[in-house]
Each structure stands twice: as C-alpha cells, then as structure tokens.
Design a protein around this motif. Structure first.
Motif, PDB file in Angstrom:
ATOM      1  N   UNK A   1       0.804  -1.225   0.000  1.00 58.05           N
ATOM      2  CA  UNK A   1       0.000   0.000   0.000  1.00 58.05           C
ATOM      3  C   UNK A   1       0.837   1.276   0.000  1.00 58.05           C
ATOM      4  N   UNK A   2       2.085   1.159   0.443  1.00 59.66           N
ATOM      5  CA  UNK A   2       2.950   2.342   0.386  1.00 59.66           C
ATOM      6  C   UNK A   2       3.385   2.637  -1.044  1.00 59.66           C
ATOM      7  N   UNK A   3       3.101   1.726  -1.931  1.00 58.56           N
ATOM      8  CA  UNK A   3       3.553   1.883  -3.315  1.00 58.56           C
ATOM      9  C   UNK A   3       2.405   2.206  -4.261  1.00 58.56           C
ATOM     10  N   UNK A   4       1.324   2.718  -3.703  1.00 58.28           N
ATOM     11  CA  UNK A   4       0.197   3.113  -4.552  1.00 58.28           C
ATOM     12  C   UNK A   4      -0.237   4.530  -4.214  1.00 58.28           C
ATOM     13  N   UNK A   5      -0.498   5.305  -5.246  1.00 65.30           N
ATOM     14  CA  UNK A   5      -1.030   6.651  -5.047  1.00 65.30           C
ATOM     15  C   UNK A   5      -2.331   6.755  -5.834  1.00 65.30           C
ATOM     16  N   UNK A   6      -3.371   7.233  -5.142  1.00 67.29           N
ATOM     17  CA  UNK A   6      -4.628   7.482  -5.844  1.00 67.29           C
ATOM     18  C   UNK A   6      -4.841   8.982  -5.896  1.00 67.29           C
ATOM     19  N   UNK A   7      -5.410   9.446  -6.989  1.00 65.28           N
ATOM     20  CA  UNK A   7      -5.679  10.879  -7.085  1.00 65.28           C
ATOM     21  C   UNK A   7      -7.055  11.144  -7.669  1.00 65.28           C
ATOM     22  N   UNK A   8      -7.491  12.382  -7.458  1.00 64.74           N
ATOM     23  CA  UNK A   8      -8.787  12.802  -8.023  1.00 64.74           C
ATOM     24  C   UNK A   8      -8.628  14.262  -8.457  1.00 64.74           C
ATOM     25  N   UNK A   9      -9.011  14.589  -9.701  1.00 68.15           N
ATOM     26  CA  UNK A   9      -8.770  15.966 -10.160  1.00 68.15           C
ATOM     27  C   UNK A   9      -9.767  16.946  -9.559  1.00 68.15           C
ATOM     28  N   UNK A  10      -9.232  18.105  -9.245  1.00 74.05           N
ATOM     29  CA  UNK A  10     -10.065  19.150  -8.657  1.00 74.05           C
ATOM     30  C   UNK A  10     -10.546  20.118  -9.725  1.00 74.05           C
ATOM     31  N   UNK A  11     -11.363  21.095  -9.319  1.00 72.33           N
ATOM     32  CA  UNK A  11     -11.865  22.063 -10.291  1.00 72.33           C
ATOM     33  C   UNK A  11     -10.796  23.092 -10.672  1.00 72.33           C
TER      34      UNK A  11
ATOM     35  N   UNK B   1      -9.115   8.309   1.008  1.00 77.18           N
ATOM     36  CA  UNK B   1      -9.611   9.362   0.119  1.00 77.18           C
ATOM     37  C   UNK B   1      -8.487   9.680  -0.870  1.00 77.18           C
ATOM     38  N   UNK B   2      -8.790   9.790  -2.162  1.00 75.46           N
ATOM     39  CA  UNK B   2      -7.709  10.077  -3.113  1.00 75.46           C
ATOM     40  C   UNK B   2      -7.093  11.462  -2.908  1.00 75.46           C
ATOM     41  N   UNK B   3      -5.836  11.588  -3.282  1.00 73.34           N
ATOM     42  CA  UNK B   3      -5.155  12.891  -3.199  1.00 73.34           C
ATOM     43  C   UNK B   3      -5.701  13.798  -4.297  1.00 73.34           C
ATOM     44  N   UNK B   4      -6.025  15.040  -3.956  1.00 74.57           N
ATOM     45  CA  UNK B   4      -6.479  15.938  -5.025  1.00 74.57           C
ATOM     46  C   UNK B   4      -5.311  16.332  -5.934  1.00 74.57           C
ATOM     47  N   UNK B   5      -5.573  16.533  -7.190  1.00 76.89           N
ATOM     48  CA  UNK B   5      -4.543  17.092  -8.081  1.00 76.89           C
ATOM     49  C   UNK B   5      -5.185  18.093  -9.027  1.00 76.89           C
ATOM     50  N   UNK B   6      -4.333  18.988  -9.534  1.00 79.77           N
ATOM     51  CA  UNK B   6      -4.844  20.028 -10.420  1.00 79.77           C
ATOM     52  C   UNK B   6      -5.062  19.463 -11.813  1.00 79.77           C
ATOM     53  N   UNK B   7      -6.171  19.847 -12.414  1.00 77.76           N
ATOM     54  CA  UNK B   7      -6.366  19.524 -13.828  1.00 77.76           C
ATOM     55  C   UNK B   7      -5.218  20.133 -14.615  1.00 77.76           C
ATOM     56  N   UNK B   8      -4.736  19.414 -15.584  1.00 75.09           N
ATOM     57  CA  UNK B   8      -3.641  19.949 -16.393  1.00 75.09           C
ATOM     58  C   UNK B   8      -2.273  19.715 -15.778  1.00 75.09           C
TER      59      UNK B   8
ATOM     60  N   UNK C   1       0.539  16.808 -13.701  1.00 72.11           N
ATOM     61  CA  UNK C   1       0.991  15.437 -13.970  1.00 72.11           C
ATOM     62  C   UNK C   1       0.445  14.484 -12.907  1.00 72.11           C
ATOM     63  N   UNK C   2      -0.506  14.967 -12.111  1.00 70.15           N
ATOM     64  CA  UNK C   2      -1.079  14.113 -11.065  1.00 70.15           C
ATOM     65  C   UNK C   2      -0.594  14.567  -9.702  1.00 70.15           C
ATOM     66  N   UNK C   3      -0.968  13.864  -8.643  1.00 68.30           N
ATOM     67  CA  UNK C   3      -0.577  14.294  -7.291  1.00 68.30           C
ATOM     68  C   UNK C   3       0.939  14.220  -7.069  1.00 68.30           C
ATOM     69  N   UNK C   4       1.407  15.117  -6.202  1.00 71.60           N
ATOM     70  CA  UNK C   4       2.828  15.145  -5.812  1.00 71.60           C
ATOM     71  C   UNK C   4       3.322  13.768  -5.364  1.00 71.60           C
ATOM     72  N   UNK C   5       2.468  13.072  -4.630  1.00 73.40           N
ATOM     73  CA  UNK C   5       2.856  11.766  -4.075  1.00 73.40           C
ATOM     74  C   UNK C   5       3.283  10.801  -5.172  1.00 73.40           C
ATOM     75  N   UNK C   6       2.728  10.988  -6.364  1.00 75.12           N
ATOM     76  CA  UNK C   6       3.090  10.084  -7.460  1.00 75.12           C
ATOM     77  C   UNK C   6       4.547  10.326  -7.869  1.00 75.12           C
ATOM     78  N   UNK C   7       4.955  11.593  -7.806  1.00 75.21           N
ATOM     79  CA  UNK C   7       6.358  11.900  -8.120  1.00 75.21           C
ATOM     80  C   UNK C   7       7.253  11.292  -7.052  1.00 75.21           C
ATOM     81  N   UNK C   8       6.781  11.384  -5.796  1.00 74.34           N
ATOM     82  CA  UNK C   8       7.567  10.852  -4.688  1.00 74.34           C
ATOM     83  C   UNK C   8       7.770   9.343  -4.794  1.00 74.34           C
ATOM     84  N   UNK C   9       6.767   8.674  -5.335  1.00 73.48           N
ATOM     85  CA  UNK C   9       6.845   7.219  -5.486  1.00 73.48           C
ATOM     86  C   UNK C   9       8.121   6.828  -6.232  1.00 73.48           C
ATOM     87  N   UNK C  10       8.471   7.630  -7.219  1.00 69.21           N
ATOM     88  CA  UNK C  10       9.675   7.373  -8.007  1.00 69.21           C
ATOM     89  C   UNK C  10      10.910   7.955  -7.327  1.00 69.21           C
TER      90      UNK C  10
END
Ligand code: BG6
Length: 478
Positions: free
Chosen positions: A272-282, A449-456, A458-467
C-alpha cells in the motif's frame, strides 16, 4: 487482404461505442477494400427505427468520427448498402425472428455485444433459443468485463452456458493498437533486444497512460469504477503482460495468452505504500471530478500510480511503475523500458552518465524510439548526449500516418478471421481481477480518500515521490 464473407450483428448499434468506433471502423475497412461485397452488417438495438433512419445515423457517425475517409460519398453509399437494421428487445421476444431471416447459412457469423454486461446473458440465451448461434459463431464482448473477480467469474459462467471459449472474443482495444502489436514484433522479431530483456540489464519499466479528458458524460459508470477498474485492470495490465511475458512458442492465441497469464499470476500483491490514488479538482473554468460525477463526496480515483513486482526469474527485483489518469497535462501514453547504467564509465563522470531507453509510444503518435548515447558533436571534447533512433509509423507508412488502422478496425477483422490472439481469455481477465481486487478492497477498508490534483498537471505530488524515493523519475508527460 479481404476477409471471408460474413454476417455481423451489432447489438447496441445506436449506442455510443458503435457510433464512435465500430461503425466508422468498419467503414474504413470497407474503404480499404477489406470487406467483401456480400458481407452483411446488421444493427440491432431497442430504438424503433427503420433501416433508412439507421443509415442516416451511420452517415452522421462517420461524418463525426470517421476521420479522413478515403472513399468518399460513393463509397459511403456502397457501405450503407450492406447495412440493415432490426429493432430488437434483448430481454424479450420481439425482433428475433426478423433478425433470423436476415442471417445466411454458411457464412462467418459474428455477434458484437456492444451493450452493458447486464444484457450479455439475455442475448446469449436468445441467440441460442432462436437458433441464431451456429457452432462456428463468434461473440464479441466489451469491457467492463465484470466489476471484480466474482462478477467476472459469473459473466464467464453465463457466456460459457452458450458458447465455447474459442467463440468468445473479449475486447481490450489496447491490444489492437498498432504499436502494441509492434512491441511484440520488436521483442520477438529482433535478436537485439531479447538477450537484454531481463533484470540483469533493465533497471525498471514505466507505463504511463495519460489523458486530458475528464470523465465526460460517463460519470455514472465511472464513479462506480475508477481508474483502477477502468484502466489498470485491463489496458495497463495487458501492456505489462506484453512487456514482461516469456517468448511464446508461436504467435498463436493460446501460446500468447498462456504466457500473459503467467505474468499476471506472478505479480506480487502491491504494497500500500507503493500506490497513489488521485482525483482531479476544479479549475477556474472547469468543474472538478466530483462536479462531473455529481457526487460531492465521491472517493473514486481518476488517477492511479503504483509500483509492482513480478516474482519470477526474469524480473526479480525489477520495478514496474504504472500510472494513468484523467485531466492530466497531455494525452500521452508511453511504455518506457529503462536500461541500467553501463557498469563503468571510461569517459569519466564529467562526460555524463546516460541510459538507454526503449520508448514505445502509443499516443498521440504511435512509434518506437531507442535512446542511445553518442558523443556530443563538435570540438568540445568527449561529452556524451542521448539521441533517439526513431521509428514513427507515420513516417514509415505515409505522410499522415493514414494507414495506421484504428484498434477497433483491426480487432473486428480479427474476429471475422477467427483469430483470438489479441483478445483476452476468460482466465486472464479473472487473474487480473484477482490482483486488483485486494487493492480496491484495501482502499475501501481503510476509507482512503484520493489525493487531489490540479487539472492539467501530472497528477498528485505523491506520485512523483513514489519514483523519487527510489532515486528514479517519471518520464515527462508531453
Ligand atoms: C477506455 C476507458 O477503455 O479507454 C476510458 O473506459 C478511456 O475511460 C479509454 O478514456 C482510453 O482509450 P484510448 O484509446 O483513447 O487511450
């Protein structure tokens, strides 16, 4: 190469998929001369329209979604002449005998279920009770193939009551993409790559399917699905299989699918530490995910990034990073096979350290690039730079890449040919759900709850951290 004459029935012929993909795809194959003169395509759906109105619907669909159609108005009329329409009640009795009268003996017969899975059983049963299904008939079914392992098993069981596995074509349109098939050609048609295709030489693999679109008008479906079910369980998993599988003995359906299945079964459960979920915000001008799906408390993910491992001899300790999301910066899908550093740099550290990357681009342009390291041109001494050895299909095939057929075109023709290689077998689909189910159940159990990310973005910051945590970075989405 023309296929044998056929009768193709499309259930759900007035629906979105038929209008966007199936009918325009068939028209393009017709224009390419692949559809024989005595082929017959029958649209069947609930709408009480006649064949003339159906023709009008097809004209509009081709106009909107057909792209550049190479055979013009005359061609279109020739295509329409092959199309009939029958209003049908999938769960009732009306329309079935009329459909029966349109189908001819001794023809390849295919039934495309372009309808929701809740109708699969009813249609399969009526095809049999009305004597429409011959021993050689094929059925084509679309995703979502189940919502989880239990429902996928139930669907497989329902279809198996009426059809043998070799008659069932489960579509994953990613397998019909030109580059995806080229991936197999590159891997197994060249001496160059296969000896290096393992944990000893490959540092990691990244698979990104980034979309700019949101959930559009599909909110009701998507909110019960999410990126894991909608994309990872099928499309990304299939890409992973093609990258990771052992060479099949033959390019034949079961040889290929046996190898893919072994990959899925060798996948470790994801930490579970190796998964990031996100949801785009307005944004200022665009609603966010929750507004799109009209569910202010939705915890469905529109983005997933994860790291997984395949526990077998070839891939021990080689991470596979998967990432997909909606409303991202660009529409860009890529599989990147990143090779390890050379064991020693004879040019010294100041020359720079570089890596070979085999990049398989699926979207927006299809092509394969091998990044190789050369000397930076010029008198500046021995400095190294990366340059691409490039093979874009558009260039190889013609000025606009016009000859690259859409995934659906190819797959429908494969159904007519009776070739299941690019379709998912029942056990593969079940194995993929068996891997994704615990991930989804874990999210639900933990109330994540998924991490919010901005439309446009590359997704949530946490996804960058995963790498970053692994000292690696994602390829750019562009
Ligand atoms: C579909 C998903 O299977 O694939 C969609 O349900 C997604 O949510 C689509 O947008 C992506 O397909 P493509 O070919 O445009 O990458």
């Amino acid at each position: 190469i023309p296929v044998d004459p056929f009768d193709l029935v499309i259930f759900g012929a007035t629906g979105d998929l038929a209008r966007r993909k199936i009918l325009p795809g068939l028209f393009r194959r017709f224009c390419a001369g692949q559809i024989p003169p005595d082929a017959r395509i029958v649209g069947a759906a609930r709408s009480e329209i006649d064949t003339a109105a159906f023709h009008q619907l097809v004209r509009e669909a081709i106009d909107e979604f057909g792209g550049k159609t190479p055979c013009g108005d005359a061609g279109l009329e020739g295509f329409l002449a092959r199309l009939a329409y029958v209003p049908i009640d999938a769960k009732g009795t009306s329309g079935w005998s009329e459909l029966c009268s349109l189908l001819r003996p001794d023809m390849v017969r295919a039934f495309y279920f372009s309808v929701g899975p809740s109708l699969f059983g009813a249609i399969a049963e009526r095809l049999h009770s009305n004597g429409l299904a011959t021993d050689d008939s094929r059925i084509v079914v679309e995703k979502p193939f189940g919502h989880d392992l239990a429902t996928a098993k139930a669907l497989n069981a329902t279809l198996a009551q009426h059809f043998r596995e070799d008659q069932i074509y489960r579509i994953d349109h990613y397998l019909g993409k030109e580059t995806v098939q080229n991936l197999m050609a590159v891997r197994f048609g060249n001496m160059l790559f296969e000896p290096l295709w393992n944990a000893q030489y490959i540092d990691h693999v990244q698979i990104t399917v980034a979309e700019t679109v949101g959930v559009g008008g599909r909110g009701a479906y998507y909110d019960t699905s999410g990126a894991m079910r909608d994309m990872v369980q099928n499309h990304l998993m299939q890409l992973l299989c093609l990258i990771a599988m052992e060479p099949p003995a033959k390019f034949d359906p079961d040889a290929v699918r046996d190898e893919k299945l072994k990959v899925i079964r060798a996948l470790d459960p994801v930490d579970f530490h190796h998964i990031v979920r996100g949801q785009y915000g307005p944004t200022d001008s665009q609603p966010g995910y929750r507004e799109h799906v009209e569910n202010p408390r939705s915890t469905t993910e529109s983005f997933v990034a994860l790291k997984c491992h395949i526990s077998n001899w070839r891939w021990a300790n080689t991470p596979f990073y998967l990432r997909t999301g909606k409303r991202l910066k660009a529409r860009s899908s890529e599989i990147a096979v990143v090779f390890k550093d050379t064991p020693h740099s004879i040019f010294g550290e100041e020359a720079g350290r570089h890596r070979n990357v085999l990049s398989i681009l699926l979207q927006p342009n299809e092509g394969i690039t091998l990044q190789v390291t050369i000397k930076e041109p010029g008198p500046g001494g021995m400095r190294l730079v990366d340059v691409p050895l490039d093979m874009t299909f558009a260039e190889a095939l013609g000025p606009d890449g016009e000859d690259v057929p859409d995934a659906y075109e190819r797959l429908i023709m494969d159904v007519i040919r009776g070739n299941q290689t690019l379709f998912m077998r029942g056990d593969e689909v079940e194995a993929a759900w068996a891997w994704t189910d615990p991930i989804i159940a874990g999210w639900e159990r933990r109330g994540e709850v998924p991490e919010p990310y901005d439309s446009g973005s590359t997704g949530p910051e946490e996804a960058l951290m995963l790498m970053h945590r692994d000292g690696r970075k994602w390829r750019e989405i562009r």
